[in-house]
Design a protein around this motif. Structure first.
Motif, PDB file in Angstrom:
ATOM      1  N   GLY A 291       0.811  -1.211   0.000  1.00 15.09           N
ATOM      2  CA  GLY A 291       0.000   0.000   0.000  1.00 15.09           C
ATOM      3  C   GLY A 291       0.845   1.262   0.000  1.00 15.09           C
ATOM      4  N   TYR A 292       1.921   1.241   0.771  1.00 16.68           N
ATOM      5  CA  TYR A 292       2.826   2.393   0.794  1.00 16.68           C
ATOM      6  C   TYR A 292       3.465   2.619  -0.575  1.00 16.68           C
ATOM      7  N   VAL A 293       3.828   1.557  -1.248  1.00 15.65           N
ATOM      8  CA  VAL A 293       4.479   1.677  -2.555  1.00 15.65           C
ATOM      9  C   VAL A 293       3.547   2.361  -3.551  1.00 15.65           C
ATOM     10  N   MET A 294       2.279   1.981  -3.546  1.00 13.22           N
ATOM     11  CA  MET A 294       1.320   2.619  -4.446  1.00 13.22           C
ATOM     12  C   MET A 294       1.186   4.107  -4.138  1.00 13.22           C
ATOM     13  N   ASP A 295       1.108   4.446  -2.861  1.00 16.05           N
ATOM     14  CA  ASP A 295       0.989   5.863  -2.484  1.00 16.05           C
ATOM     15  C   ASP A 295       2.231   6.644  -2.876  1.00 16.05           C
ATOM     16  N   MET A 296       3.408   6.041  -2.712  1.00 13.95           N
ATOM     17  CA  MET A 296       4.642   6.740  -3.056  1.00 13.95           C
ATOM     18  C   MET A 296       4.802   6.893  -4.566  1.00 13.95           C
ATOM     19  N   GLU A 297       4.306   5.932  -5.337  1.00 16.87           N
ATOM     20  CA  GLU A 297       4.336   6.085  -6.790  1.00 16.87           C
ATOM     21  C   GLU A 297       3.491   7.272  -7.226  1.00 16.87           C
ATOM     22  N   GLU A 298       2.316   7.427  -6.625  1.00 17.62           N
ATOM     23  CA  GLU A 298       1.466   8.570  -6.948  1.00 17.62           C
ATOM     24  C   GLU A 298       2.131   9.877  -6.528  1.00 17.62           C
ATOM     25  N   ALA A 299       2.756   9.878  -5.348  1.00 11.50           N
ATOM     26  CA  ALA A 299       3.423  11.088  -4.868  1.00 11.50           C
ATOM     27  C   ALA A 299       4.600  11.459  -5.765  1.00 11.50           C
ATOM     28  N   ALA A 300       5.382  10.466  -6.183  1.00 14.40           N
ATOM     29  CA  ALA A 300       6.525  10.742  -7.053  1.00 14.40           C
ATOM     30  C   ALA A 300       6.073  11.280  -8.402  1.00 14.40           C
ATOM     31  N   GLU A 301       4.973  10.743  -8.921  1.00 12.00           N
ATOM     32  CA  GLU A 301       4.460  11.225 -10.204  1.00 12.00           C
ATOM     33  C   GLU A 301       3.977  12.672 -10.088  1.00 12.00           C
ATOM     34  N   ARG A 302       3.317  13.000  -8.986  1.00 11.18           N
ATOM     35  CA  ARG A 302       2.893  14.386  -8.767  1.00 11.18           C
ATOM     36  C   ARG A 302       4.089  15.321  -8.703  1.00 11.18           C
ATOM     37  N   MET A 303       5.119  14.911  -7.973  1.00 11.03           N
ATOM     38  CA  MET A 303       6.301  15.749  -7.839  1.00 11.03           C
ATOM     39  C   MET A 303       7.028  15.880  -9.167  1.00 11.03           C
ATOM     40  N   LEU A 304       7.076  14.803  -9.927  1.00 11.75           N
ATOM     41  CA  LEU A 304       7.727  14.834 -11.232  1.00 11.75           C
ATOM     42  C   LEU A 304       7.038  15.832 -12.164  1.00 11.75           C
ATOM     43  N   GLN A 305       5.726  15.749 -12.249  1.00  9.76           N
ATOM     44  CA  GLN A 305       4.986  16.658 -13.121  1.00  9.76           C
ATOM     45  C   GLN A 305       5.129  18.108 -12.655  1.00  9.76           C
ATOM     46  N   HIS A 306       5.201  18.305 -11.355  1.00  7.67           N
ATOM     47  CA  HIS A 306       5.381  19.650 -10.822  1.00  7.67           C
ATOM     48  C   HIS A 306       6.737  20.222 -11.244  1.00  7.67           C
ATOM     49  N   LEU A 307       7.788  19.422 -11.135  1.00  5.38           N
ATOM     50  CA  LEU A 307       9.120  19.891 -11.515  1.00  5.38           C
ATOM     51  C   LEU A 307       9.233  20.112 -13.015  1.00  5.38           C
ATOM     52  N   VAL A 308       8.576  19.260 -13.798  1.00  6.93           N
ATOM     53  CA  VAL A 308       8.647  19.411 -15.241  1.00  6.93           C
ATOM     54  C   VAL A 308       7.959  20.688 -15.698  1.00  6.93           C
ATOM     55  N   ARG A 309       6.891  21.063 -15.005  1.00 12.25           N
ATOM     56  CA  ARG A 309       6.150  22.258 -15.395  1.00 12.25           C
ATOM     57  C   ARG A 309       6.845  23.549 -14.986  1.00 12.25           C
ATOM     58  N   LEU A 310       7.887  23.452 -14.185  1.00  8.93           N
ATOM     59  CA  LEU A 310       8.564  24.650 -13.703  1.00  8.93           C
ATOM     60  C   LEU A 310      10.028  24.673 -14.131  1.00  8.93           C
ATOM     61  N   PRO A 311      10.322  24.500 -15.407  1.00 11.12           N
ATOM     62  CA  PRO A 311      11.751  24.487 -15.813  1.00 11.12           C
ATOM     63  C   PRO A 311      12.438  25.814 -15.589  1.00 11.12           C
ATOM     64  N   GLY A 312      11.720  26.908 -15.782  1.00  9.97           N
ATOM     65  CA  GLY A 312      12.346  28.219 -15.640  1.00  9.97           C
ATOM     66  C   GLY A 312      12.634  28.603 -14.212  1.00  9.97           C
ATOM     67  N   LYS A 313      12.018  27.890 -13.278  1.00  8.95           N
ATOM     68  CA  LYS A 313      12.187  28.249 -11.873  1.00  8.95           C
ATOM     69  C   LYS A 313      13.218  27.378 -11.168  1.00  8.95           C
ATOM     70  N   ARG A 314      13.894  26.505 -11.903  1.00 12.32           N
ATOM     71  CA  ARG A 314      14.924  25.672 -11.281  1.00 12.32           C
ATOM     72  C   ARG A 314      16.187  26.499 -11.135  1.00 12.32           C
ATOM     73  N   ASN A 315      16.273  27.196 -10.058  1.00 15.75           N
ATOM     74  CA  ASN A 315      17.446  28.060  -9.890  1.00 15.75           C
ATOM     75  C   ASN A 315      18.538  27.399  -9.079  1.00 15.75           C
ATOM     76  N   GLY A 316      18.306  26.146  -8.663  1.00 17.73           N
ATOM     77  CA  GLY A 316      19.332  25.414  -7.898  1.00 17.73           C
ATOM     78  C   GLY A 316      19.404  25.815  -6.460  1.00 17.73           C
ATOM     79  N   GLY A 317      18.405  26.585  -5.960  1.00 20.52           N
ATOM     80  CA  GLY A 317      18.353  26.917  -4.530  1.00 20.52           C
ATOM     81  C   GLY A 317      19.168  28.082  -4.201  1.00 20.52           C
TER      82      GLY A 317
END
Length: 213
Positions: free
Chosen positions: A187-213
């Protein structure tokens, strides 16, 4: 209980050791696989909110990795994005996959040992019973001894069966806990797969804002 253990003889010693080790591992897994230690409810939303203005610095990512198993997974993706602001979606997905494999490995720690105890305990109990019955028949002097004192023989057999009973007492809870942990991890693995996909799509949509911190 002490008198029963003494009556069962030396073959019960491995079972006692298995019971102690198994109990320790089960308690450790119950504590380590709590939802708050694995996948905190709103962690993904909080990370997405924080990263809308740019990726966090290395110290923040390290704290996220120490937060939970899910935090470790998200930190893998954030570290990859911080190291290469122009990282492709494919490489970013690979970073999350690597983090996912590490997370699954951490969650499955000691499960093989618990499963081994669940499988070996009945066999150790049966071995102890067989050894005890061999000693009983050997001490009785063969068939003549059996006919001479059936009450003593029956008592000796009942003592020998303590090993089998104790082996099942150890094996059944270990098997139940092993299946329970396995189901919880799935069950945890399924939840983490969904969370990783959400985070991935979020990072992909913000290429211009990746300033490296």
């Amino acid at each position: 209980m002490l008198s029963i253990l003494q009556a069962a003889g030396w073959p019960i010693i491995p079972l006692v050791l298995c019971s102690i080790v198994g109990l320790a591992l089960i308690v450790e897994r119950f504590l380590s696989l709590r939802p708050s230690r694995v996948i905190p409810p709103r962690l993904v939303d909080e990370v997405i909110t924080v990263t809308r203005g740019g990726l966090p610095n290395a110290d923040t990512i390290e704290k996220l990795a120490d937060n939970s198993v899910l935090g470790q997974l998200l930190a893998e993706g954030l570290s990859a994005a911080s190291a290469d602001p122009r990282i492709s979606e494919e490489k970013l997905r690979m970073a999350f996959e690597v983090g996912g494999r590490k997370a699954v490995h951490d969650m499955e720690r000691y499960l093989n040992a618990i499963g081994t105890i669940a499988s070996a305990a009945p066999l150790l109990g049966l071995l102890g019973t067989l050894i005890g019955m061999i000693e009983i028949f050997g001490a009785s002097g063969g068939a003549n001894g059996v006919g001479a004192d059936p009450t003593a023989l029956a008592h000796g057999i009942s003592i020998a069966l303590y090993n089998t009973a104790f082996g099942l007492i150890v094996a059944i809870p270990a098997l139940i806990c092993h299946r329970h942990f396995r189901t919880r991890i799935d069950g945890y693995v399924m939840d983490m797969e969904e969370a990783a996909e959400r985070m991935l799509q979020h990072l992909v949509r913000l290429p211009g804002k990746r300033n490296g911190g």
